[in-house]
Write an enzyme that holds these catalytic residues in place. Sequence first.
Site, short mmCIF file in Angstrom:
data_model
loop_
_atom_site.label_atom_id
_atom_site.label_comp_id
_atom_site.label_asym_id
_atom_site.label_seq_id
_atom_site.Cartn_x
_atom_site.Cartn_y
_atom_site.Cartn_z
N ASP A 117 10.83 -4.17 1.07
CA ASP A 117 10.65 -4.73 2.40
C ASP A 117 11.95 -5.42 2.84
OD1 ASP A 117 9.27 -6.05 4.74
OD2 ASP A 117 7.51 -5.28 3.69
N SER A 123 1.32 -2.45 7.98
CA SER A 123 2.17 -3.19 7.03
C SER A 123 1.38 -4.29 6.34
CB SER A 123 3.36 -3.82 7.75
OG SER A 123 4.39 -2.91 7.97
N HIS A 156 8.96 -10.37 7.50
CA HIS A 156 8.02 -9.29 7.17
C HIS A 156 7.82 -9.17 5.66
CE1 HIS A 156 6.52 -5.12 6.91
NE2 HIS A 156 6.15 -5.23 8.18
#
Length: 775
Positions: A150, A556, A223
């Site tokens: 990520d 996600s 994220h």
Amino acid sequence: MVETTVKWLFFFFFFFSPLSVFGHGEAEIREKKTYVVHMDKTAMPESYSDHIEWYSSMIKSVVSETHVEEETRILYTYQKVFHGVAARLSKEEAGRLEQESGVVAVIPERRYELHTTRSPTFLGLERRDSENTVWEEKLMDHDVIVGVLDTGIWPESQSFNDTGMSPVPATWRGACETGRGFTKNHCNRKIVGARVFYKGYEAATGKIDEQLEYKSPRDRDGHGTHTAATVAGSPVRGANLLGYAYGTARGMAPRARIAAYKVCWVGGCFSSDILSAVDRAVADGVHVLSISLGGGISTYYRDSLSIAAFGAMEMGVFVSCSAGNGGPDPISLTNVSPWITTVGASTMDRDFPATVNLGSGRTVRGVSLYKGTTVLSKNRQYPLVYMGSNASSPDPSSFCLDGALDRRHVAGKIVICDRGVTPRVQKGQVVREAGGIGMILTNTATNGEELVADCHLLPAVAVGEKEGKMIKQYAMTSRRPTANLQILGTRLGIKPSPVVAAFSSRGPNFLTLEILKPDLVAPGVNILAAWTGDMGPSSLSSDHRRVKFNILSGTSMSCPHVSGVAALIKARHPDWSPAAIKSALLTTAYVHDNNLNPLRDASTGAPSTPYDHGAGHINPLKALDPGLVYDIGPQDYFEFLCTQDLSPSQLKVFSRHSNRICRNTLSGPGDLNYAAISAVFTENTNVSALTLHRTVTNVGPHVSSYKVVVSPFKGASVIVEPKMLNFTSKHQKLSYRITFRTKLRQKRPEFGGLVWRSSTHKVRSPIVVTWLPPL
């Protein structure tokens, strides 16, 4: 096989695929780009001392500029999940290299995109047993390591506290790489490894600006921190986002370890970096890989992530990937290979209600996460404006794009903006900069009635498509339209839930209809998890708020839920293969909401299908003890590839072991021992019967009997033989066959299920029956 099964989809993709490109100029031929070069390791001549020397020599032999050293062309060397290099080559050089002996494939670099604390309780993970201890604390999951590919990790987050954790396993071979803002001290017994991969990114976009981004494992974007915490975050009491979703935040496997592999940057995520991270993660010793990103699909042998995941699977690593946020359009999936667990998104039973109170007296329900300095009075109505020209069909001026709003028309007013084109929170920023005091964000037909909450910079309420049309009609027809927005906080116990998110990508699987995708759905809407200290909750540069937790939506967010549960299963059953873990997840998934009705699709309000939700919604407690599993070994997956009309050279990218050859053990792709069953009748109307085969392994009570139940189909009769499976020992394998006979060919696929029931277990497989149009 592939051509016949997907011919009915060809027209759609030929005319609408963004990957179609015609013509190449001379400059493009000479321009250097990154290519992933797959090599046949067994073909190395004896004159070379090692493979790296051979790879370098191969690259040097084709480069045009002889004065440039070959090392400057090679970005990465791959040795674990497959063999080869990532190298900078012109199109002409790549063409020459592809003709060289020992070169299996030369695949252009691909850009991938990210698919962006109620969930443990919602999933039953905080249930307590008779000893009043959380059930998963009994699991020895300290030694399970999850690799998260990520944007990096924010190590100071409380979610990565390692208090009470045992020492890092001696078998762990990873490292804690350092760089700006990240030292070896940032790793601990929770974050056991952290690495960065940027050579492919820099080759494509230029050097990383280290003043704007950390060239280290530290996460500026947020994220990666969010997904890592969702997988295995330690419990944090009092977690919340500006007062919303208050409670204890924790990951699915709170005692598992995390290894962060930073592969995504401001300009995207590039395949050469991703592949190097997978290669390194497997060598480091991860047990699970969580990959919340994806790119377009073309074929199995040209999908670099698919190839790397195959190699990881061969090494016993479970790979979970997000399905994508291309819904509700059909055929919008990414990561469709059968050895990858493909995860769609669903809602939970928590909401963040808000209301729009119109001057007409009408009240509309919506959602919001706004909390800021701008407050609208409860007892006052404010002017309302919509810049579009049609309440039913959005036009370009209605999307509140940057620079599209005239201050003279919107200052001091609540502005109606249509969802789409630009990020939802960015629309609110545009409204605020133009002088607007509030925003109503209305769904279009694409999103239906799905409500996604956002932490806007001004008072804002998101509403569904139907109510949005009514609000817009009121604003356009009333002489003096007014409205008021009320933000109401957090509410639990929402019904119905779960619901399949409208944005969640849908099937069917374009490459192989016989492999049902997505595999299942998990919470992916309004998920609270840890956040970076460098970015506001809206991720806008103008947002100077700083929070420790944030609420995000996307596949996600659903992917790490499955990755974490897979880690729990691995802890309970360390000898299980990735396919056995996946089977446990699929056969125990449920297909009814908390109203006991079939799962619904947020985009239509109608019942969802296996093309939307796969096998159903993840059920962690059941998955730990599935009773039976459909196991699949690496050679079985390779046999599946042998049914896909791939040439020997194309198959070679998956056969890094020299003994991997086609033995033709499968009569077709539908015979892969997949936990989901998809029967495809070809265009030949003379073929009216189709038989598929499955084998189940007993992982429940040593002595047990299972009886089959199959749902009826309008277009086909279904016969399962035998109808009883009698097991006399653990790990015993028994086979059955399922025969479909056409009664009346249907224009659309039919959906149903097959269940093996015992006195203690229910093992369910979704069924899809498809009739391809006649020739």
